[in-house]
Scaffold this motif. Structure first.
Motif, short mmCIF file in Angstrom:
data_model
loop_
_atom_site.label_atom_id
_atom_site.label_comp_id
_atom_site.label_asym_id
_atom_site.label_seq_id
_atom_site.Cartn_x
_atom_site.Cartn_y
_atom_site.Cartn_z
N PHE A 148 30.93 22.04 -0.88
CA PHE A 148 30.05 23.15 -0.51
C PHE A 148 30.81 24.10 0.39
CE2 PHE A 148 27.25 19.54 -1.28
CZ PHE A 148 26.36 20.06 -2.20
N PRO A 149 30.92 25.35 0.01
CA PRO A 149 31.63 26.32 0.86
C PRO A 149 30.86 26.61 2.13
CG PRO A 149 30.58 27.44 -0.97
CD PRO A 149 30.40 25.97 -1.22
N SER A 150 31.47 27.35 3.03
CA SER A 150 30.84 27.64 4.33
C SER A 150 29.58 28.48 4.18
CB SER A 150 31.85 28.36 5.24
OG SER A 150 32.30 29.55 4.61
N ARG A 151 29.46 29.23 3.11
CA ARG A 151 28.28 30.07 2.89
C ARG A 151 27.11 29.31 2.26
NH1 ARG A 151 31.99 31.33 -1.04
NH2 ARG A 151 31.29 30.98 -3.20
N ALA A 152 27.31 28.03 1.92
CA ALA A 152 26.24 27.23 1.29
C ALA A 152 25.05 27.10 2.25
CB ALA A 152 26.76 25.87 0.88
#
Length: 254
Positions: free
Chosen positions: A178-182
């Motif tokens: 999961f990227p930081s923007r998730a």
């Protein structure tokens, strides 16, 4: 002559008596006539009342026959409805058996899907870089795809502000990245199937691990003040949302 006078007197007396009797008869006849007139009036009234009652009786009998015919119609409809209800009850019982079978099959299939994904799954959630962390030794994170990420150690010179790569690149593979923007909702979407498995009766364990400040508490609990609930409160909400459905399902199966 004296005999004639006596006869005349006798006849007069008889005539007088006859007149009295006649008057008495006339008086009685008047009374009888009055009684007859009263009786005639009562007879006419009774006759009119009898005629009215007879007319009402005919109307009542007509209405009664109509009601009997309507009752027979309702009885036939009732018998038809009873047969339909019996058919519906049989179909309902069959549907309940199918529902029970489908629910059990659904549970098994959901568990098979979870097994196919692996009994133990590891996900990685990238934490956004904070302002106070920009001047420290950091990592350059490159998400290759949904399951792979490259990590390269970098160093930022505090005086010159230049970034220097140290050629320490490593590739890691997970069951999901999961990227930081998730968002919190995206994280829960991924694990919600495990919550359903727990409701189906399977043992499930979800835990977060990592170093201090890596975001474990935020992921699991979140921040209710910013409408960013984590896995735990969302799990509780999901359980309470499913309780009425499961209760209804159990009652229908029984």
């Amino acid at each position: 002559y004296s005999c004639l006078v006596s006869s005349i007197i006798s006849l007069s007396e008889k005539l007088k008596k006859l007149n009295e009797q006649y008057e008495s008869v006339n008086a009685n006849l008047d009374l009888k006539t009055q009684d007859c007139n009263k009786f005639s009036g009562l007879y006419d009234a009774e006759k009119l009342q009898c005629s009215t009652l007879l007319s009402k009786n005919v109307e009542f009998l007509t209405e009664l026959n109509s009601l009997k015919a309507y009752k027979e119609h309702l009885d036939k409809k009732n018998e038809e409805h009873c047969r339909n209800i019996d058919d519906l009850n049989k179909k309902n019982e069959e549907l309940h058996r199918n529902l029970e079978s489908m629910y059990e099959t659904q549970k098994v299939l959901r568990n098979d899907i979870q097994d196919s994904k692996g009994h133990i799954r590891v996900f990685c959630r990238v934490k956004p870089v904070l302002k106070e962390e920009t001047s420290k030794v950091a990592l350059n994170v490159d998400i290759v795809d949904s399951c792979t990420m490259d990590i390269e150690k970098v160093h930022v010179n505090s005086t010159s502000g230049l970034t220097k790569k140290q050629n320490m690149k490593h590739t890691f593979a997970f069951d999901g990245v999961f990227p930081s923007r998730a968002s919190q909702a995206e994280i829960f979407t991924e694990v919600s199937s495990l919550i359903q498995s727990a409701l189906d009766g399977y043992n499930v364990c979800i835990f977060a691990y990592g170093q201090t400040g890596s975001g474990k508490t935020y992921t699991m609990e979140g921040d209710i003040h910013k409408n960013c609930s984590g896995i735990i409160p969302r799990t509780i909400d999901m359980i309470f949302e499913k309780i009425p459905y499961l209760r209804k399902l159990v009652l229908e199966i029984k």
